[in-house]
Design a protein around this motif. Sequence first.
Motif, PDB file in Angstrom:
ATOM      1  N   LEU A 154       0.834  -1.200   0.000  1.00  0.00           N
ATOM      2  CA  LEU A 154       0.000   0.000   0.000  1.00  0.00           C
ATOM      3  C   LEU A 154       0.873   1.256   0.000  1.00  0.00           C
ATOM      4  O   LEU A 154       1.837   1.350   0.759  1.00  0.00           O
ATOM      5  CB  LEU A 154      -0.898   0.005   1.242  1.00  0.00           C
ATOM      6  CG  LEU A 154      -1.774   1.244   1.428  1.00  0.00           C
ATOM      7  CD1 LEU A 154      -2.919   1.241   0.428  1.00  0.00           C
ATOM      8  CD2 LEU A 154      -2.315   1.314   2.853  1.00  0.00           C
ATOM      9  N   ILE A 155       0.542   2.208  -0.851  1.00  0.00           N
ATOM     10  CA  ILE A 155       1.238   3.491  -0.837  1.00  0.00           C
ATOM     11  C   ILE A 155       0.355   4.532  -0.164  1.00  0.00           C
ATOM     12  O   ILE A 155       0.794   5.219   0.755  1.00  0.00           O
ATOM     13  CB  ILE A 155       1.641   3.970  -2.256  1.00  0.00           C
ATOM     14  CG1 ILE A 155       2.684   3.035  -2.831  1.00  0.00           C
ATOM     15  CG2 ILE A 155       2.245   5.371  -2.222  1.00  0.00           C
ATOM     16  CD1 ILE A 155       2.148   1.933  -3.679  1.00  0.00           C
ATOM     17  N   ALA A 156      -0.871   4.659  -0.620  1.00  0.00           N
ATOM     18  CA  ALA A 156      -1.749   5.672  -0.038  1.00  0.00           C
ATOM     19  C   ALA A 156      -3.186   5.207  -0.132  1.00  0.00           C
ATOM     20  O   ALA A 156      -3.583   4.581  -1.112  1.00  0.00           O
ATOM     21  CB  ALA A 156      -1.584   6.991  -0.771  1.00  0.00           C
ATOM     22  N   ASP A 157      -3.958   5.516   0.917  1.00  0.00           N
ATOM     23  CA  ASP A 157      -5.372   5.181   0.872  1.00  0.00           C
ATOM     24  C   ASP A 157      -6.190   6.460   0.962  1.00  0.00           C
ATOM     25  O   ASP A 157      -5.834   7.388   1.676  1.00  0.00           O
ATOM     26  CB  ASP A 157      -5.738   4.250   2.037  1.00  0.00           C
ATOM     27  CG  ASP A 157      -7.209   3.861   1.989  1.00  0.00           C
ATOM     28  OD1 ASP A 157      -7.642   3.377   0.930  1.00  0.00           O
ATOM     29  OD2 ASP A 157      -7.917   4.083   2.986  1.00  0.00           O
ATOM     30  N   ASP A 158      -7.254   6.494   0.227  1.00  0.00           N
ATOM     31  CA  ASP A 158      -8.228   7.584   0.235  1.00  0.00           C
ATOM     32  C   ASP A 158      -7.796   8.824  -0.548  1.00  0.00           C
ATOM     33  O   ASP A 158      -8.537   9.339  -1.352  1.00  0.00           O
ATOM     34  CB  ASP A 158      -8.598   7.991   1.670  1.00  0.00           C
ATOM     35  CG  ASP A 158      -9.892   8.771   1.674  1.00  0.00           C
ATOM     36  OD1 ASP A 158     -10.848   8.282   1.061  1.00  0.00           O
ATOM     37  OD2 ASP A 158      -9.930   9.868   2.259  1.00  0.00           O
ATOM     38  N   LEU A 159      -6.562   9.299  -0.273  1.00  0.00           N
ATOM     39  CA  LEU A 159      -6.100  10.495  -0.969  1.00  0.00           C
ATOM     40  C   LEU A 159      -4.664  10.272  -1.445  1.00  0.00           C
ATOM     41  O   LEU A 159      -3.793   9.965  -0.655  1.00  0.00           O
ATOM     42  CB  LEU A 159      -6.168  11.685  -0.001  1.00  0.00           C
ATOM     43  CG  LEU A 159      -6.303  13.064  -0.627  1.00  0.00           C
ATOM     44  CD1 LEU A 159      -7.536  13.149  -1.527  1.00  0.00           C
ATOM     45  CD2 LEU A 159      -6.391  14.130   0.454  1.00  0.00           C
ATOM     46  N   VAL A 160      -4.451  10.419  -2.738  1.00  0.00           N
ATOM     47  CA  VAL A 160      -3.126  10.180  -3.313  1.00  0.00           C
ATOM     48  C   VAL A 160      -2.597  11.493  -3.876  1.00  0.00           C
ATOM     49  O   VAL A 160      -3.299  12.174  -4.622  1.00  0.00           O
ATOM     50  CB  VAL A 160      -3.200   9.133  -4.453  1.00  0.00           C
ATOM     51  CG1 VAL A 160      -1.807   8.813  -4.979  1.00  0.00           C
ATOM     52  CG2 VAL A 160      -3.881   7.869  -3.978  1.00  0.00           C
ATOM     53  N   LYS A 161      -1.378  11.845  -3.506  1.00  0.00           N
ATOM     54  CA  LYS A 161      -0.771  13.038  -4.090  1.00  0.00           C
ATOM     55  C   LYS A 161      -0.003  12.605  -5.333  1.00  0.00           C
ATOM     56  O   LYS A 161       0.820  11.688  -5.284  1.00  0.00           O
ATOM     57  CB  LYS A 161       0.172  13.694  -3.077  1.00  0.00           C
ATOM     58  CG  LYS A 161       0.674  15.043  -3.566  1.00  0.00           C
ATOM     59  CD  LYS A 161       1.192  15.886  -2.420  1.00  0.00           C
ATOM     60  CE  LYS A 161       2.674  15.610  -2.191  1.00  0.00           C
ATOM     61  NZ  LYS A 161       3.210  16.392  -1.073  1.00  0.00           N
ATOM     62  N   ILE A 162      -0.305  13.259  -6.451  1.00  0.00           N
ATOM     63  CA  ILE A 162       0.311  12.871  -7.716  1.00  0.00           C
ATOM     64  C   ILE A 162       1.192  13.999  -8.234  1.00  0.00           C
ATOM     65  O   ILE A 162       0.733  15.117  -8.433  1.00  0.00           O
ATOM     66  CB  ILE A 162      -0.758  12.494  -8.753  1.00  0.00           C
ATOM     67  CG1 ILE A 162      -1.645  11.377  -8.194  1.00  0.00           C
ATOM     68  CG2 ILE A 162      -0.115  12.054 -10.053  1.00  0.00           C
ATOM     69  CD1 ILE A 162      -2.822  11.046  -9.062  1.00  0.00           C
ATOM     70  N   THR A 163       2.475  13.703  -8.409  1.00  0.00           N
ATOM     71  CA  THR A 163       3.440  14.697  -8.865  1.00  0.00           C
ATOM     72  C   THR A 163       3.922  14.321 -10.254  1.00  0.00           C
ATOM     73  O   THR A 163       4.230  13.163 -10.519  1.00  0.00           O
ATOM     74  CB  THR A 163       4.654  14.725  -7.905  1.00  0.00           C
ATOM     75  OG1 THR A 163       4.164  14.827  -6.572  1.00  0.00           O
ATOM     76  CG2 THR A 163       5.561  15.896  -8.193  1.00  0.00           C
ATOM     77  N   LEU A 164       3.987  15.320 -11.122  1.00  0.00           N
ATOM     78  CA  LEU A 164       4.506  15.087 -12.470  1.00  0.00           C
ATOM     79  C   LEU A 164       6.026  15.085 -12.398  1.00  0.00           C
ATOM     80  O   LEU A 164       6.644  16.065 -11.978  1.00  0.00           O
ATOM     81  CB  LEU A 164       4.022  16.199 -13.396  1.00  0.00           C
ATOM     82  CG  LEU A 164       4.475  16.112 -14.850  1.00  0.00           C
ATOM     83  CD1 LEU A 164       3.903  14.885 -15.527  1.00  0.00           C
ATOM     84  CD2 LEU A 164       4.070  17.365 -15.599  1.00  0.00           C
ATOM     85  N   GLN A 165       6.640  13.964 -12.794  1.00  0.00           N
ATOM     86  CA  GLN A 165       8.100  13.851 -12.707  1.00  0.00           C
ATOM     87  C   GLN A 165       8.633  13.239 -13.990  1.00  0.00           C
ATOM     88  O   GLN A 165       8.357  12.077 -14.284  1.00  0.00           O
ATOM     89  CB  GLN A 165       8.470  12.948 -11.528  1.00  0.00           C
ATOM     90  CG  GLN A 165       9.085  13.698 -10.378  1.00  0.00           C
ATOM     91  CD  GLN A 165       9.403  12.761  -9.231  1.00  0.00           C
ATOM     92  OE1 GLN A 165       9.766  11.614  -9.428  1.00  0.00           O
ATOM     93  NE2 GLN A 165       9.247  13.255  -8.034  1.00  0.00           N
ATOM     94  N   ASN A 166       9.367  14.030 -14.758  1.00  0.00           N
ATOM     95  CA  ASN A 166       9.927  13.543 -16.021  1.00  0.00           C
ATOM     96  C   ASN A 166       8.887  12.797 -16.858  1.00  0.00           C
ATOM     97  O   ASN A 166       9.133  11.687 -17.321  1.00  0.00           O
ATOM     98  CB  ASN A 166      11.115  12.601 -15.784  1.00  0.00           C
ATOM     99  CG  ASN A 166      12.203  13.270 -15.007  1.00  0.00           C
ATOM    100  OD1 ASN A 166      12.453  14.467 -15.188  1.00  0.00           O
ATOM    101  ND2 ASN A 166      12.839  12.532 -14.127  1.00  0.00           N
ATOM    102  N   ASN A 167       7.720  13.407 -16.988  1.00  0.00           N
ATOM    103  CA  ASN A 167       6.663  12.815 -17.802  1.00  0.00           C
ATOM    104  C   ASN A 167       6.104  11.504 -17.254  1.00  0.00           C
ATOM    105  O   ASN A 167       5.514  10.723 -17.980  1.00  0.00           O
ATOM    106  CB  ASN A 167       7.151  12.617 -19.237  1.00  0.00           C
ATOM    107  CG  ASN A 167       6.103  13.082 -20.223  1.00  0.00           C
ATOM    108  OD1 ASN A 167       5.189  13.819 -19.845  1.00  0.00           O
ATOM    109  ND2 ASN A 167       6.210  12.642 -21.449  1.00  0.00           N
ATOM    110  N   THR A 168       6.343  11.241 -15.969  1.00  0.00           N
ATOM    111  CA  THR A 168       5.681  10.104 -15.330  1.00  0.00           C
ATOM    112  C   THR A 168       4.931  10.634 -14.107  1.00  0.00           C
ATOM    113  O   THR A 168       5.187  11.747 -13.655  1.00  0.00           O
ATOM    114  CB  THR A 168       6.666   9.012 -14.879  1.00  0.00           C
ATOM    115  OG1 THR A 168       7.510   9.576 -13.864  1.00  0.00           O
ATOM    116  CG2 THR A 168       7.506   8.490 -16.021  1.00  0.00           C
ATOM    117  N   LEU A 169       4.022   9.824 -13.601  1.00  0.00           N
ATOM    118  CA  LEU A 169       3.214  10.242 -12.465  1.00  0.00           C
ATOM    119  C   LEU A 169       3.701   9.529 -11.212  1.00  0.00           C
ATOM    120  O   LEU A 169       3.678   8.307 -11.144  1.00  0.00           O
ATOM    121  CB  LEU A 169       1.746   9.911 -12.725  1.00  0.00           C
ATOM    122  CG  LEU A 169       1.147  10.551 -13.980  1.00  0.00           C
ATOM    123  CD1 LEU A 169      -0.234   9.989 -14.247  1.00  0.00           C
ATOM    124  CD2 LEU A 169       1.108  12.054 -13.850  1.00  0.00           C
TER     125      LEU A 169
END
Lengths: 314, 88
Positions: A177-192
């Motif tokens: 598990l990385i994150a539940d309910d709320l996921v922070k998504i960062t744009l990094q070198n054209n990947t999420l």
Amino acid sequence: MKELSVKELFEKKKKDFALSVITQPRTLNNTISEAQLNRPGMALAGYLDRFSYKRVQMLGETEISYLQTFSDDALYERLKEMFEYGIPCIFITKGLSVPHQMEYLANEMNIALISSRLTTEKLALNLSQYLRNYFAPKRSLHGTLVDVFGVGILITGSSGIGKSECALDLVERGHRLIADDLVKITLQNNTLMGTPARDAGWFMEIRGVGIVDIERMFGIQAVRLRKQIEVQVELMPWRDNMDYERIGLKNNWSSIHGVNIPVIYLPVSPGKNVSVIIEVISMNHILKTFGYDAAEAYTRRLKEEIKRQSRRNR
Amino acid sequence: MQQKEITVTNKLGLHARPSALLVKTANNFRSELHIIMDDVEVNGKSIMGVMTLAAARGSRLVLQADGVDEDYLLEEIAKLFESNFSED
């Protein structure tokens, strides 16, 4: 517009970048608003028309030795002219010492001179990586992120559809598990890149039970701090008239920060084992990235068989 | 129960796309649909079943519908074959 104070950058990276401040501490109060670095060679040479003064400036051996070719007065005037633009801060690499006029002017005009023991190349790489990440577009999304066989799967769907329960089932099967309910998504070198939205451990709400601690229950092997998002699985209630994918030749795409990732619309109904299907989605995704598409292989064989059949029909 | 015999006329036969279209259409009805080719009988609402037939141009199929809307079901399925699944 996002800003980073020079002080925060200095405090956070003091150790990593081997930094020390040459000027007085109060000069650290400026803010940085751009992720790019600038090596002000042209500005030092007197061409200031297109001087990127808003950027973090960096002086290496070349620049510092160039400054030594100036007469005292000329150097003072040139630096003053440059500093008047309002530079956020200046990094000096390799622990080089700076001309005394520069230190005087920087103190006067409130521009931090920060010395790094790293080489210019190394500092430029690390600093720009840090700044780019800091200023990268970020957004939070309602969903659950799980690493399934090494594939980052973002589970979305309306509230109460069973995202957390599905993640719990996957964790129980040895996934992370990385994150539940709320996921922070960062744009990094054209990947999420997905991370937990809050830095507060891996807690999860299970309807009817309440809050549970995944890390405590399943151990450190059951959690992860970050993971690249590669596939989105949207859980939805079964609808009779919905056109669910039957063969898998057609891909649906979801766009986050302008990056397209495949999205699978998965109907859920009581008694259906969603976590096994998500494992299958993950394995199928890996096969596709390795160049094997089961739907394509199947339809190719079908076409061959139809051809044989058609010869018989003639 | 209603029954209808048809011949596959589209050039590529019942490959993936027409099969998906057929199954999708059949699923809009409440009646059962069975498709018989030679000695094989498959469920017309199952995509894997329909593709198992590998019916080519010229293959003769028997469509069997059973249920409250069997007439409409057969009519719609027959239309698909007549229009060559909007392919050629």
